[in-house]
Design a protein around this motif. Structure first.
Motif, PDB file in Angstrom:
ATOM      1  N   ALA A  37       0.836  -1.204   0.000  1.00  0.00           N
ATOM      2  CA  ALA A  37       0.000   0.000   0.000  1.00  0.00           C
ATOM      3  C   ALA A  37       0.874   1.259   0.000  1.00  0.00           C
ATOM      4  N   LYS A  38       1.966   1.224   0.755  1.00  0.00           N
ATOM      5  CA  LYS A  38       2.884   2.376   0.791  1.00  0.00           C
ATOM      6  C   LYS A  38       3.563   2.581  -0.561  1.00  0.00           C
ATOM      7  N   ASN A  39       3.949   1.500  -1.220  1.00  0.00           N
ATOM      8  CA  ASN A  39       4.545   1.623  -2.560  1.00  0.00           C
ATOM      9  C   ASN A  39       3.546   2.224  -3.556  1.00  0.00           C
ATOM     10  N   TYR A  40       2.292   1.789  -3.480  1.00  0.00           N
ATOM     11  CA  TYR A  40       1.256   2.305  -4.370  1.00  0.00           C
ATOM     12  C   TYR A  40       0.994   3.785  -4.072  1.00  0.00           C
ATOM     13  N   ARG A  41       1.043   4.127  -2.790  1.00  0.00           N
ATOM     14  CA  ARG A  41       0.862   5.528  -2.372  1.00  0.00           C
ATOM     15  C   ARG A  41       1.947   6.394  -3.012  1.00  0.00           C
ATOM     16  N   THR A  42       3.178   5.922  -3.044  1.00  0.00           N
ATOM     17  CA  THR A  42       4.288   6.654  -3.664  1.00  0.00           C
ATOM     18  C   THR A  42       4.032   6.857  -5.153  1.00  0.00           C
ATOM     19  N   THR A  43       3.546   5.822  -5.826  1.00  0.00           N
ATOM     20  CA  THR A  43       3.221   5.931  -7.250  1.00  0.00           C
ATOM     21  C   THR A  43       2.151   6.992  -7.480  1.00  0.00           C
ATOM     22  N   LEU A  44       1.128   6.991  -6.641  1.00  0.00           N
ATOM     23  CA  LEU A  44       0.033   7.957  -6.794  1.00  0.00           C
ATOM     24  C   LEU A  44       0.489   9.385  -6.489  1.00  0.00           C
ATOM     25  N   LEU A  45       1.412   9.535  -5.554  1.00  0.00           N
ATOM     26  CA  LEU A  45       1.976  10.864  -5.265  1.00  0.00           C
ATOM     27  C   LEU A  45       2.659  11.438  -6.502  1.00  0.00           C
ATOM     28  N   GLN A  46       3.365  10.578  -7.244  1.00  0.00           N
ATOM     29  CA  GLN A  46       4.060  11.010  -8.458  1.00  0.00           C
ATOM     30  C   GLN A  46       3.082  11.415  -9.559  1.00  0.00           C
TER      31      GLN A  46
END
Length: 159
Positions: free
Chosen positions: A99-108
């Protein structure tokens, strides 16, 4: 004996008869117009013809909704969003690291995602939260239109 032979012969004859289906005589064609209607206005002898194109509306995918009890994984996110009831969810994961990795992708990609921990054990990645359902549904429609890859976006209703 003759009756049995007659009956068997009748069954054989009737079962051998089959109907033949004929193909359609003309193919269906559409010109996207409603059939022309002719009508007369009372008190007048003039006829008016009306023909207008049919507006085709794309079938919109219904919005999936789930009601769950959730907790915030970050205190700062809880402070900003705890008064909201409707959460726009883009991802759901069994592991917090995913979930944290996906959150990073969405931030970008310009989103401001938060992670919710559901009563079901899943980590929900939320990109917006609202007090009113209409606002949340509007945001889902905006995301679906702007980002085809997020067409499976859904709403979580906090219980």
């Amino acid at each position: 004996m003759n009756r049995i032979a007659f009956f068997v012969a009748l069954v054989v004859v009737l079962s051998a008869c089959k109907t033949v289906k004929q193909p359609a005589q003309s193919e269906y064609t559409s010109d996207n117009t409603v059939p022309t209607k002719v009508f007369t206005v009372p008190g007048s002898e003039t006829k008016t013809e009306v023909s207008k194109p049919v507006e085709t509306v794309a079938d919109e995918k219904p919005i999936a909704i789930r009601k769950e009890q959730v907790s915030f994984t970050d205190q700062q996110d809880q402070t900003k969003n705890e008064g909201n009831t409707y959460f726009v969810i883009l991802g759901s994961f069994g592991q917090l690291d995913n979930a944290k990795n996906y959150r990073t992708t969405l931030l970008q990609e310009g989103f401001t995602p938060i992670i919710l921990h559901s009563e079901t054990g899943y980590y929900r990645v939320c990109v917006n939260s609202y007090k009113q359902e209409a606002e949340a549904r509007s945001r889902v429609a905006q995301i679906r239109q702007a980002f085809e890859k997020y067409s499976d976006v859904w709403l979580l209703i906090k219980e």
